[in-house]
Each structure stands twice: as structure tokens, then as C-alpha cells.
Design an enzyme around this catalytic site. Structure first.
Site, mmCIF file in Angstrom:
data_model
loop_
_atom_site.group_PDB
_atom_site.id
_atom_site.type_symbol
_atom_site.label_atom_id
_atom_site.label_comp_id
_atom_site.label_asym_id
_atom_site.label_seq_id
_atom_site.Cartn_x
_atom_site.Cartn_y
_atom_site.Cartn_z
ATOM 1 N N SER A 173 0.800 -1.216 0.000
ATOM 2 C CA SER A 173 0.000 0.000 0.000
ATOM 3 C C SER A 173 0.838 1.273 0.000
ATOM 4 O O SER A 173 0.412 2.284 -0.542
ATOM 5 C CB SER A 173 -0.968 -0.002 1.182
ATOM 6 O OG SER A 173 -0.272 -0.223 2.388
ATOM 7 N N HIS A 201 -5.200 -3.430 -2.630
ATOM 8 C CA HIS A 201 -4.925 -2.475 -3.716
ATOM 9 C C HIS A 201 -4.783 -3.151 -5.068
ATOM 10 O O HIS A 201 -4.547 -2.480 -6.073
ATOM 11 C CB HIS A 201 -3.654 -1.676 -3.413
ATOM 12 C CG HIS A 201 -3.788 -0.795 -2.215
ATOM 13 N ND1 HIS A 201 -4.314 0.465 -2.282
ATOM 14 C CD2 HIS A 201 -3.496 -1.020 -0.917
ATOM 15 C CE1 HIS A 201 -4.325 0.993 -1.071
ATOM 16 N NE2 HIS A 201 -3.833 0.110 -0.222
ATOM 17 N N LYS A 232 -11.909 0.020 -1.886
ATOM 18 C CA LYS A 232 -10.945 0.757 -2.712
ATOM 19 C C LYS A 232 -11.452 0.794 -4.163
ATOM 20 O O LYS A 232 -12.408 1.490 -4.430
ATOM 21 C CB LYS A 232 -9.565 0.167 -2.499
ATOM 22 C CG LYS A 232 -9.097 0.598 -1.114
ATOM 23 C CD LYS A 232 -7.856 0.012 -0.586
ATOM 24 C CE LYS A 232 -7.618 0.622 0.803
ATOM 25 N NZ LYS A 232 -6.758 -0.163 1.659
HETATM 26 C C1 LIG Z 1 -6.860 -0.399 3.070
HETATM 27 C C2 LIG Z 1 -6.238 -1.687 3.396
HETATM 28 C C3 LIG Z 1 -6.865 -2.593 4.251
HETATM 29 C C4 LIG Z 1 -8.118 -2.234 4.994
HETATM 30 O O1 LIG Z 1 -9.223 -2.265 4.186
HETATM 31 P P1 LIG Z 1 -10.521 -1.403 4.633
HETATM 32 O O2 LIG Z 1 -11.631 -2.004 3.859
HETATM 33 O O3 LIG Z 1 -10.227 -0.006 4.279
HETATM 34 O O4 LIG Z 1 -10.677 -1.610 6.102
HETATM 35 C C5 LIG Z 1 -6.287 -3.818 4.439
HETATM 36 N N1 LIG Z 1 -5.113 -4.139 3.837
HETATM 37 C C6 LIG Z 1 -4.473 -3.284 3.019
HETATM 38 C C7 LIG Z 1 -3.205 -3.714 2.366
HETATM 39 C C8 LIG Z 1 -5.007 -2.030 2.789
HETATM 40 O O5 LIG Z 1 -4.352 -1.172 2.011
#
Ligand SMILES: *Cc1c(COP(=O)(O)O)cnc(C)c1O
Length: 384
Positions: A173, A201, A232
Site C-alpha cells: 500500500s 490495492h 478501494k
Molecule cells: C486499506 C487496506 C486494508 C483495509 O481495508 P478497509 O476495507 O479499508 O478496512 C487492508 N489491507 C491493506 C493492504 C489495505 O491497504
């Protein structure tokens, strides 16, 4: 608390929240002013998609706004069942389970599958929710150097026991690079470990059908457990896990963040389902996104800034010191560009950065405006 807050302030790490006054999009309003947004994870511009909004309205009309109960009591409806089927199909797995967020999925899956007798091998740059899941499980956490398979093997040799797990982000991320899934699968077979990929992602963003890092690397179906988020690229909200029927059955019985939490809302479920359809149709958008990413990376390099290599729409510009990153970001704000800086503890000390994330909706004009401001401010601050 007072002392701690003072320390956070003194270290320049006190964080303020910006409140958008319009929908998430390439351009949004904050405190009455319009900004180009380069910090969302809305990679395909689906957060404000007309078709998805329509689906949300229909789901609300039929199923209401809240579910009023947890999944194993009265809180499951047919949307949850259909979405889980679609997700399993999308990730080419036997079964899937939905959580209220990706964070919940990570802590719920890892703390359920690992225990005090387990060892979890974890890439140093894995997401915080993975670390929290491991801590919650009581397992031994063994970090290995970022994407370094030699280090992973050395750690496996030294620490592997009867129950081993290797966990990695699919797309990292904060660095925007893709995991070495082939290497991880090789290590997992050699040292008898279960593998988990968190493709928060990657889902919707990479792979020709948007199925994520596994598809992108030609390794579909080789990882034991795929975790993802609907919040996302999918433009909705919620998290999910896919895997074998047995694993998902086990999680449904034992995963505490699944069991002891109210089920996610009908609108989120319906939107996520439709969003999987759109992702399938959006091959051309992924191509555009990847081309825009390449363009921006090259041009940022030309300006003389330090951009990390990668193939995703996450483009980190590493500045080093926290103060430089904060100043850069605040000057960009003055020019109508919202690009938040990322600093410790989210990234290692000395690697504070501007983390650009692109959406397929950004125009080349947006990118050129960003480049012009990056260059001007970089010169003002003496960074380039
Ligand atoms: C954003 C993210 C999460 C969390 O997901 P949410 O649905 O926003 O709680 C988990 N793992 C990674 C790698 C992320 O970037």
C-alpha cells in the site's frame, strides 16, 4: 494522554482530518474550495458512479438502510449470500466470506487461523491490519525483509514449526510494488506453510480482468487464502476473504470479527456485486490507468524527484524527512492539489513521502498541473 499528545505535536506528527464537502472524485470540495485529489483509493472512479448509485438506491428500497443484526443471527439477507458467491467466482475460489471492512477481514482471518502454536512470516511492509491480526492471534510474528525471498527462507529455516503462515500484501500500500507471489508459493511448499495474500490495492486494479496480483502474475488459484476490500477500487465498503470451502466454513464458525459484528449494509453489498460486473467491463480503464501511471512516474523522475519503481497507480515520491513532506504537501494544498504526505509510523523513519494515487478519471491535464506544482514547490523548498 496530555504528555503523549504534546509529544506527537512536538514531533510534527499531529494529524488533522480534511472533510470533503462533495463526492470522492478527481476533483472535490474542501472548506468551500475545489481541489484535485491525488490521495484516494478510488482507482476506477467508482465511488460516485451513476450505475452503482442506482443499485444502492434499489437495495435500500428493498432491504432498508441497516441490517439490524449480526450475520449468524438475523442479519444475513440474500445480498450477502449472492455477493459471497460472486466474490468466490471472481477470485476463482470455492467460497467466500464478507466482513464489514478489510481491516476486520484481516484481523478476523489471521486471528482465527493462527494461534500460540503458529509462526507467521510477515513482509516488513505489510499493512497494519495484518500485524494487528497476528498480534491478536498470539502467534509468533517473524518479519522478513521486503520481498526478500532469501531472508524469508532463512527465517523459515530458523523459525518454522508445525503451523506456519506466510502473509503478504499483494500490492504494497505504501510502496506500490507487487509481491513476489511465485517466490512465496515456492517457499510455502518447501516449508509447509499456508499462504495469505491481502489484495486490497490489487483487486479491480491489476490483472487483465482486474482480479488482482495473482492474475497479474499468472498465479491464479495458487495462494491458499485471498483477502480483499470492497472499499478501494470497488468503490463500496466492506472486506472479504476467499478460499477453499473448508477454510471458509472454519472462518464462519470461528472468526470473531465476522461473528460479533453487525452485518454490512444492503447498499454496500449490492454495490459491491455490481462493481464486480463493472470491473469485468473496465479492461480499457485499467489500461488507461496504467498508462497514466507510467506517464506520471517518468515525468516525476525527470523533475528530479525520487520516485519508487512500480507498476501500480500508487506512486510514492520519497522525500526523507517528515518536515519536508509536510511542507510540500501543505504548499500543494495552496495550489489546489490535495496530496497527503505519509510519515512514520506508517512508513519507516527517514522515508516520509508524498504518495500519489491515480484514478482512471484523472486527465492528463490534471497530471500536468500536478507535475508543474511538484516542480515549482520542489525548487522553492530546495529539494530539487
Ligand atoms: C486499506 C487496506 C486494508 C483495509 O481495508 P478497509 O476495507 O479499508 O478496512 C487492508 N489491507 C491493506 C493492504 C489495505 O491497504
Amino acid at each position: 494522554m496530555k504528555d503523549d499528545l504534546e509529544k506527537i505535536r512536538a514531533a510534527g506528527r499531529y494529524r488533522e482530518i480534511s472533510y470533503l464537502e462533495s463526492a470522492q472524485a478527481r476533483e472535490a470540495k474542501i472548506e468551500g474550495r475545489s481541489y484535485r485529489i491525488f490521495s484516494s483509493n478510488d482507482y476506477l472512479g467508482l465511488c460516485n458512479n451513476r450505475r452503482l448509485k442506482q443499485v444502492a438506491v434499489e437495495a435500500i428500497e428493498r432491504f432498508g438502510v441497516g441490517t439490524g443484526a449480526s450475520r449468524l443471527t438475523a442479519g444475513s439477507n440474500s445480498l450477502h449470500r449472492e455477493l459471497e458467491k460472486s466474490l468466490a467466482h471472481f477470485k476463482k475460489r470455492e467460497s467466500a466470506l464478507v466482513y464489514s471492512s478489510g481491516y476486520m477481514a484481516n484481523i478476523g482471518v489471521i486471528s482465527s487461523l493462527a494461534n500460540r502454536d503458529s509462526v507467521v512470516f510477515c513482509d516488513r511492509l505489510n499493512h497494519a491490519s495484518i500485524i494487528d491480526g497476528i498480534r491478536l492471534s498470539g502467534a509468533r510474528l517473524v518479519p522478513y525483509r521486503h520481498k526478500d525471498m532469501d531472508d524469508l527462507e532463512a527465517k523459515l529455516r530458523r523459525y518454522a514449526r508445525r503451523k506456519n503462515l506466510i502473509v503478504t500484501d499483494g500490492v504494497f500500500s505504501m510502496d506500490g510494488d507487487v509481491a513476489d507471489l511465485q517466490g512465496i508459493i515456492h517457499m510455502a511448499r518447501k516449508y509447509h506453510a499456508l499462504t495469505i495474500v491481502d489484495d486490497a490495492h490489487g483487486t479491480g486494479v491489476i490483472g487483465s480482468e482486474g482480479r488482482g496480483s495473482e492474475e497479474y502474475l499468472g498465479m491464479e488459484g495458487h495462494i491458499d487464502i485471498c483477502i480483499g476490500t470492497m472499499s478501494k477500487a470497488m468503490g463500496a465498503e466492506g472486506g472479504f476473504v476467499t478460499g477453499s470451502q473448508e477454510i471458509i466454513d472454519y472462518l464462519r464458525q470461528t472468526s470473531r470479527s465476522f461473528i460479533y459484528s453487525t452485518s454490512p449494509s444492503p447498499a454496500s453489498m449490492a454495490v459491491s456485486m455490481e462493481s464486480l460486473e463493472i470491473i469485468g467491463e473496465y479492461g480499457y480503464k485499467r489500461l488507461e490507468l496504467s498508462q497514466k501511471g507510467k506517464y506520471l512516474r517518468e515525468k516525476v523522475k525527470e523533475i528530479g524527484l525520487d520516485v519508487l519503481d512500480g507498476e501500480t497507480p500508487i506512486i510514492p515520491i520519497v522525500l526523507g524527512g517528515e518536515q519536508a513532506a509536510i511542507e510540500y504537501s501543505s504548499k500543494l494544498m495552496d495550489h489546489g492539489i490535495y496530496l497527503s504526505c505519509i510519515r512514520p509510523p506508517t512508513v519507516p523513519k527517514g522515508s516520509s513521502r508524498l504518495r500519489v494515487t491515480l484514478t482512471a478519471d484523472h486527465s492528463y491535464e490534471d497530471l500536468d498541473l500536478l507535475l508543474e506544482c511538484l516542480s515549482r514547490i520542489g525548487k522553492e523548498l530546495g529539494v530539487i
